[in-house]
Scaffold this motif. Structure first.
Motif, short mmCIF file in Angstrom:
data_model
loop_
_atom_site.label_atom_id
_atom_site.label_comp_id
_atom_site.label_asym_id
_atom_site.label_seq_id
_atom_site.Cartn_x
_atom_site.Cartn_y
_atom_site.Cartn_z
N PRO A 42 -77.72 62.37 9.22
CA PRO A 42 -77.74 61.98 8.07
C PRO A 42 -78.60 61.86 6.84
CG PRO A 42 -76.95 60.74 9.25
CD PRO A 42 -77.48 61.52 10.55
N ASN A 43 -79.76 62.12 7.92
CA ASN A 43 -81.06 62.17 6.36
C ASN A 43 -81.14 63.65 5.87
OD1 ASN A 43 -81.43 59.13 7.49
ND2 ASN A 43 -82.36 59.36 8.20
N LEU A 44 -80.67 64.73 6.78
CA LEU A 44 -80.86 66.29 6.16
C LEU A 44 -80.33 67.31 5.77
CD1 LEU A 44 -82.47 66.63 10.05
CD2 LEU A 44 -84.02 66.20 7.88
N ILE A 45 -78.90 66.36 5.93
CA ILE A 45 -76.90 66.82 5.12
C ILE A 45 -77.90 67.23 3.82
CG2 ILE A 45 -75.91 64.93 4.80
CD1 ILE A 45 -75.07 68.31 7.10
N SER A 76 -76.65 76.74 24.71
CA SER A 76 -76.25 77.02 23.50
C SER A 76 -76.06 76.24 22.25
CB SER A 76 -76.65 78.81 23.21
OG SER A 76 -75.22 79.29 22.90
N LEU A 77 -76.58 76.21 21.06
CA LEU A 77 -76.24 75.62 19.87
C LEU A 77 -76.28 75.96 18.37
CD1 LEU A 77 -77.87 73.91 17.83
CD2 LEU A 77 -77.93 72.28 20.01
N ASN A 78 -75.18 76.38 17.42
CA ASN A 78 -74.96 76.81 16.83
C ASN A 78 -74.44 76.33 15.67
OD1 ASN A 78 -75.40 79.40 14.93
ND2 ASN A 78 -73.47 80.14 14.86
N ILE A 79 -74.79 75.69 14.35
CA ILE A 79 -74.96 75.49 13.04
C ILE A 79 -74.02 76.50 12.10
CG2 ILE A 79 -75.43 74.16 10.90
CD1 ILE A 79 -77.66 73.12 12.88
N SER A 80 -72.59 76.14 11.81
CA SER A 80 -72.11 77.19 10.34
C SER A 80 -71.82 75.92 9.46
CB SER A 80 -71.25 77.99 11.57
OG SER A 80 -70.46 77.48 11.96
N ASP A 81 -71.40 76.42 8.20
CA ASP A 81 -70.44 76.23 7.71
C ASP A 81 -70.75 74.88 7.16
OD1 ASP A 81 -68.41 78.29 8.15
OD2 ASP A 81 -67.07 76.88 9.54
N VAL A 82 -72.42 74.85 6.88
CA VAL A 82 -73.10 74.07 6.30
C VAL A 82 -72.98 73.85 5.25
CG1 VAL A 82 -75.48 72.90 5.74
CG2 VAL A 82 -75.12 73.44 7.99
N SER A 83 -71.85 73.10 4.31
CA SER A 83 -71.80 72.34 2.98
C SER A 83 -72.20 71.53 2.90
CB SER A 83 -70.38 73.19 2.82
OG SER A 83 -69.79 72.15 3.23
N SER A 84 -71.72 70.31 1.35
CA SER A 84 -72.39 69.12 1.16
C SER A 84 -72.20 68.24 1.69
CB SER A 84 -72.15 68.99 -0.21
OG SER A 84 -72.29 67.43 -0.25
N GLY A 85 -72.56 67.43 3.43
CA GLY A 85 -71.95 66.12 3.63
C GLY A 85 -71.00 66.74 4.73
N SER A 86 -71.06 68.19 5.30
CA SER A 86 -70.26 68.31 6.30
C SER A 86 -71.03 69.84 7.18
CB SER A 86 -69.40 68.68 6.67
OG SER A 86 -68.95 69.83 5.29
N MET A 87 -70.53 70.15 8.02
CA MET A 87 -70.96 71.63 9.00
C MET A 87 -70.27 71.20 10.33
SD MET A 87 -74.65 70.38 10.87
CE MET A 87 -75.67 69.53 9.83
N GLN A 88 -70.06 72.59 10.90
CA GLN A 88 -69.52 72.39 12.82
C GLN A 88 -70.31 73.07 13.20
OE1 GLN A 88 -66.15 73.45 12.06
NE2 GLN A 88 -66.72 73.62 14.63
N LEU A 89 -70.16 72.01 14.28
CA LEU A 89 -71.30 72.84 15.33
C LEU A 89 -71.05 73.75 15.98
CD1 LEU A 89 -74.23 71.79 16.76
CD2 LEU A 89 -72.77 69.86 17.14
N ASP A 90 -71.31 74.89 16.65
CA ASP A 90 -70.89 75.03 18.08
C ASP A 90 -71.65 75.13 19.06
OD1 ASP A 90 -68.30 75.98 16.59
OD2 ASP A 90 -70.29 77.85 15.17
#
Length: 113
Positions: A42-45, A76-90
């Motif tokens: 929440p501090n980084l988003i 493994s983990l991957n972060i995608s679709d980072v936008s203001s206030g949301s992201m997708q964690l795979d």
């Protein structure tokens, strides 16, 4: 296990996904009886996207899942679709009891939605 949204029964995999969403979206220090629970996400988003932030995001996800969700072992983990206030964690993981491989796609919403 019960869905926190519907109150209906959910599978073990859905319970793990729900738990990970809760861990990642809960700010550290916000739980009265568990001050260390949660993540720094929440501090980084809303910070500007750069390589340093990507490293911080991965660490802020991996460490609390490792600590608070003992039903899985992260492969493994991957972060995608980072936008203001949301992201997708795979997340690719192994269920620690059954040994089942899990492929988890977890949308993370921060703040009001």
């Amino acid at each position: 296990m019960m869905s926190r949204e519907t109150g209906l029964s959910i599978s073990e995999v859905e319970s793990i996904k729900q738990s990970i969403q809760d861990i990642i979206t809960t700010p550290i220090g916000s739980r009265v009886m568990r001050r260390e629970y949660g993540s720094n996400i929440p501090n980084l988003i809303d910070q500007p996207m750069n390589d340093a932030l990507i490293v911080k995001l991965y660490s802020a996800i991996y460490t609390p899942i490792l600590r608070w969700e003992d039903r899985i072992s992260i492969e493994s983990l991957n972060i995608s679709d980072v936008s203001s206030g949301s992201m997708q964690l795979d997340l690719e993981a192994v269920h620690t009891i059954s040994g089942q491989a899990l492929n988890l796609n977890i949308p993370l919403q921060m703040g009001a939605s």
